[in-house]
Design an enzyme around this catalytic site. Structure first.
Site, PDB file in Angstrom:
ATOM      1  N   ASP A   9       0.884  -1.267  -0.218  1.00 17.97           N
ATOM      2  CA  ASP A   9       0.155  -0.109   0.188  1.00 17.97           C
ATOM      3  C   ASP A   9       1.034   1.092   0.647  1.00 17.97           C
ATOM      4  O   ASP A   9       2.369   1.260   0.450  1.00 17.97           O
ATOM      5  CB  ASP A   9      -1.251   0.051   1.582  1.00 17.97           C
ATOM      6  CG  ASP A   9      -2.177   0.949   0.996  1.00 17.97           C
ATOM      7  OD1 ASP A   9      -2.481   1.843   0.504  1.00 17.97           O
ATOM      8  OD2 ASP A   9      -1.698   1.849   2.648  1.00 17.97           O
ATOM      9  N   SER A  10       0.363   2.455  -0.335  1.00 16.20           N
ATOM     10  CA  SER A  10       0.942   3.409  -0.352  1.00 16.20           C
ATOM     11  C   SER A  10       1.991   3.343   0.871  1.00 16.20           C
ATOM     12  O   SER A  10       2.882   4.630   1.557  1.00 16.20           O
ATOM     13  CB  SER A  10       0.480   5.034  -1.314  1.00 16.20           C
ATOM     14  OG  SER A  10      -0.880   4.898  -0.019  1.00 16.20           O
ATOM     15  N   TYR A  41      -0.112   8.441  -2.174  1.00 17.03           N
ATOM     16  CA  TYR A  41      -0.389   8.453  -3.452  1.00 17.03           C
ATOM     17  C   TYR A  41      -1.535   9.161  -4.361  1.00 17.03           C
ATOM     18  O   TYR A  41      -1.980   9.949  -5.288  1.00 17.03           O
ATOM     19  CB  TYR A  41      -0.565   7.272  -4.236  1.00 17.03           C
ATOM     20  CG  TYR A  41       0.452   5.963  -3.758  1.00 17.03           C
ATOM     21  CD1 TYR A  41       1.508   6.905  -3.378  1.00 17.03           C
ATOM     22  CD2 TYR A  41       0.200   4.713  -4.332  1.00 17.03           C
ATOM     23  CE1 TYR A  41       2.273   5.637  -2.594  1.00 17.03           C
ATOM     24  CE2 TYR A  41       1.355   3.874  -4.344  1.00 17.03           C
ATOM     25  CZ  TYR A  41       2.519   4.570  -3.708  1.00 17.03           C
ATOM     26  OH  TYR A  41       3.870   3.298  -3.513  1.00 17.03           O
ATOM     27  N   GLY A  42      -2.265  10.368  -3.109  1.00 18.04           N
ATOM     28  CA  GLY A  42      -4.143  10.236  -3.814  1.00 18.04           C
ATOM     29  C   GLY A  42      -3.990  11.782  -4.875  1.00 18.04           C
ATOM     30  O   GLY A  42      -4.106  11.583  -5.850  1.00 18.04           O
ATOM     31  N   CYS A  72      -4.309  -1.295  -1.740  1.00 20.76           N
ATOM     32  CA  CYS A  72      -4.246  -0.004  -2.043  1.00 20.76           C
ATOM     33  C   CYS A  72      -5.187   0.625  -3.212  1.00 20.76           C
ATOM     34  O   CYS A  72      -5.052  -0.201  -4.680  1.00 20.76           O
ATOM     35  CB  CYS A  72      -3.100   0.741  -2.795  1.00 20.76           C
ATOM     36  SG  CYS A  72      -2.924   2.881  -2.880  1.00 20.76           S
ATOM     37  N   ASN A  73      -6.426   1.422  -2.647  1.00 16.10           N
ATOM     38  CA  ASN A  73      -7.017   1.567  -4.469  1.00 16.10           C
ATOM     39  C   ASN A  73      -7.057   1.998  -5.413  1.00 16.10           C
ATOM     40  O   ASN A  73      -7.139   2.213  -6.450  1.00 16.10           O
ATOM     41  CB  ASN A  73      -8.907   2.253  -3.486  1.00 16.10           C
ATOM     42  CG  ASN A  73      -9.851   1.217  -2.995  1.00 16.10           C
ATOM     43  OD1 ASN A  73     -10.195   0.804  -3.730  1.00 16.10           O
ATOM     44  ND2 ASN A  73      -9.148   1.404  -1.097  1.00 16.10           N
ATOM     45  N   THR A  74      -5.850   3.781  -5.194  1.00 12.25           N
ATOM     46  CA  THR A  74      -5.511   4.178  -5.451  1.00 12.25           C
ATOM     47  C   THR A  74      -4.764   3.773  -6.453  1.00 12.25           C
ATOM     48  O   THR A  74      -4.585   3.759  -7.367  1.00 12.25           O
ATOM     49  CB  THR A  74      -4.639   5.410  -4.741  1.00 12.25           C
ATOM     50  OG1 THR A  74      -5.598   5.764  -4.485  1.00 12.25           O
ATOM     51  CG2 THR A  74      -4.281   6.383  -5.941  1.00 12.25           C
ATOM     52  N   GLU A 151      -1.715   9.293   8.634  1.00 15.31           N
ATOM     53  CA  GLU A 151      -0.438   8.712   8.516  1.00 15.31           C
ATOM     54  C   GLU A 151       0.464   9.301   9.656  1.00 15.31           C
ATOM     55  O   GLU A 151       1.377   8.752  10.306  1.00 15.31           O
ATOM     56  CB  GLU A 151       0.307   8.716   7.326  1.00 15.31           C
ATOM     57  CG  GLU A 151       0.171   8.345   5.677  1.00 15.31           C
ATOM     58  CD  GLU A 151       0.954   6.595   5.820  1.00 15.31           C
ATOM     59  OE1 GLU A 151       1.716   6.378   5.940  1.00 15.31           O
ATOM     60  OE2 GLU A 151      -0.070   5.963   5.509  1.00 15.31           O
ATOM     61  N   CYS A 183     -10.716   3.550  -0.046  1.00 19.87           N
ATOM     62  CA  CYS A 183      -9.499   3.697   0.370  1.00 19.87           C
ATOM     63  C   CYS A 183      -9.198   2.851   1.726  1.00 19.87           C
ATOM     64  O   CYS A 183      -9.890   2.880   2.388  1.00 19.87           O
ATOM     65  CB  CYS A 183      -9.244   5.443   0.691  1.00 19.87           C
ATOM     66  SG  CYS A 183      -7.110   5.453   1.096  1.00 19.87           S
ATOM     67  N   HIS A 185      -7.378   3.226   3.443  1.00 17.97           N
ATOM     68  CA  HIS A 185      -6.781   4.217   4.860  1.00 17.97           C
ATOM     69  C   HIS A 185      -8.241   3.767   5.845  1.00 17.97           C
ATOM     70  O   HIS A 185      -8.193   4.341   6.838  1.00 17.97           O
ATOM     71  CB  HIS A 185      -6.105   4.779   4.978  1.00 17.97           C
ATOM     72  CG  HIS A 185      -4.782   5.034   4.180  1.00 17.97           C
ATOM     73  ND1 HIS A 185      -4.247   4.368   3.299  1.00 17.97           N
ATOM     74  CD2 HIS A 185      -3.791   5.676   5.237  1.00 17.97           C
ATOM     75  CE1 HIS A 185      -2.993   4.939   3.018  1.00 17.97           C
ATOM     76  NE2 HIS A 185      -2.864   5.253   4.453  1.00 17.97           N
TER      77      HIS A 185
HETATM   78  N1  DGL Z   1      -4.433   3.082   1.149  1.00 23.45           N
HETATM   79  C1  DGL Z   1      -4.787   3.942  -0.351  1.00 23.45           C
HETATM   80  C2  DGL Z   1      -5.824   3.326  -1.321  1.00 23.45           C
HETATM   81  O1  DGL Z   1      -6.318   2.942  -1.066  1.00 23.45           O
HETATM   82  C3  DGL Z   1      -3.966   5.168  -0.028  1.00 23.45           C
HETATM   83  C4  DGL Z   1      -3.570   6.361  -1.413  1.00 23.45           C
HETATM   84  C5  DGL Z   1      -2.950   7.890  -0.733  1.00 23.45           C
HETATM   85  O2  DGL Z   1      -1.682   7.332  -0.288  1.00 23.45           O
HETATM   86  O3  DGL Z   1      -3.566   8.611  -0.786  1.00 23.45           O
HETATM   87  O4  DGL Z   1      -6.276   4.498  -2.273  1.00 23.45           O
END
Ligand code: DGL
Length: 258
Positions: A9-10, A41-42, A72-74, A151, A183, A185
């Site tokens: 994940d990010s 990452y968003g 991670c969805n992104t 975070e 997301c 998170h």
């Molecule tokens: N956990 C990531 C997701 O599911 C967060 C992405 C991010 O780092 O902005 O999208």
């Protein structure tokens, strides 16, 4: 650790997916890689997210992963096509906003997806809406800033409620009765999201479905003792602390350069 499931994940958000994987596959060796030095990452360009996803996968493969969960969805919506192109024989499981289950559950015909800006702007999510929303109206609500607070481990703070509040107000004004956590998170701040949205709203999180999918694809080793390795490009103590809090995992994390 050879022959394990590699999860990335990010940052720390993928721990919500890891939690479901541990519950569903208790004897399977798991390796988690958090890219916290590069989170979030968003707000990033697709090219950056693709580059990081390729590098993190490469690292997990070198460390023995034979199945990759993009927790991670992104990263999934921006990079999973590139990952599959680079490693065509490797099984990947991605995480995408649960628009299909939300459309099946809504009674008012209005659903909202709370996710990062990069996720809601992606062509892949647009396609998910076209394919799975049916007659439901969908609000795609980008929630910039939420991942940063998580975070920083400010999970209970007033800052978190303040950053969530305007997004939740838009979801309420839209009239959604079903809200997708798009997301990984966000499950860790679900109590705060519920507080702002009201208890009648149904919340959809796809972690359990991901774990089921992993169970159906996993053909590697299982053992009696669960083994979990935690690695991060950021602060290992922060990752270990969150794993202790959210997964009741008692163990260290290490810092890696990727
Ligand atoms: N956990 C990531 C997701 O599911 C967060 C992405 C991010 O780092 O902005 O999208």
């Amino acid at each position: 650790m050879n022959n394990c499931i590699g999860v990335f994940d990010s940052g720390v958000g993928g721990l919500s997916v890891l939690r479901a994987l541990r519950g569903r596959l208790p004897g399977v060796p798991l390796r988690y890689l958090a890219d916290s030095a590069h989170a979030p990452y968003g707000g990033r360009e697709a090219a950056h997210i693709i580059g990081r996803s390729l590098a993190l996968t490469q690292r997990l493969l070198e460390d023995g992963a034979t199945l990759i969960v993009v927790a991670c969805n992104t990263a999934t919506v921006q990079a999973i096509a590139a990952l599959r192109e680079r490693w065509p024989a490797l099984p990947f499981i991605g995480v995408e906003p649960g628009i299909k289950p939300a459309a099946a559950q809504t009674r008012t015909g209005r659903i909202a997806v709370m996710a990062t800006a990069a996720t809601v702007a992606s062509a892949r999510v647009q396609r998910l809406v076209e394919q799975h929303a049916g007659d439901a109206e969908v609000l795609l609500q980008g929630c910039s800033g939420v991942v940063d607070v998580i975070e920083r481990a400010d999970g209970d703070s007033a800052a978190l409620l303040e950053v969530l509040r305007p997004y939740c107000e838009r979801v309420r004004a839209f009239g959604a009765d079903t809200v997708v956590l798009g997301c990984t998170h966000y499950p860790f701040v679900e109590p705060q999201i519920r507080e702002l949205l009201g208890s009648a709203v149904q919340i959809i999180d796809t972690a359990q479905a991901i774990a089921e999918r992993a169970a159906s694809l996993w053909s590697g080793a299982t053992s009696n003792g669960a083994s979990l390795t935690l690695q991060t490009t950021g602060d290992p103590q922060a990752l270990a602390r969150m794993a202790a809090q959210w997964l009741r995992h008692d163990g260290d994390a290490t810092r890696v350069m990727v």
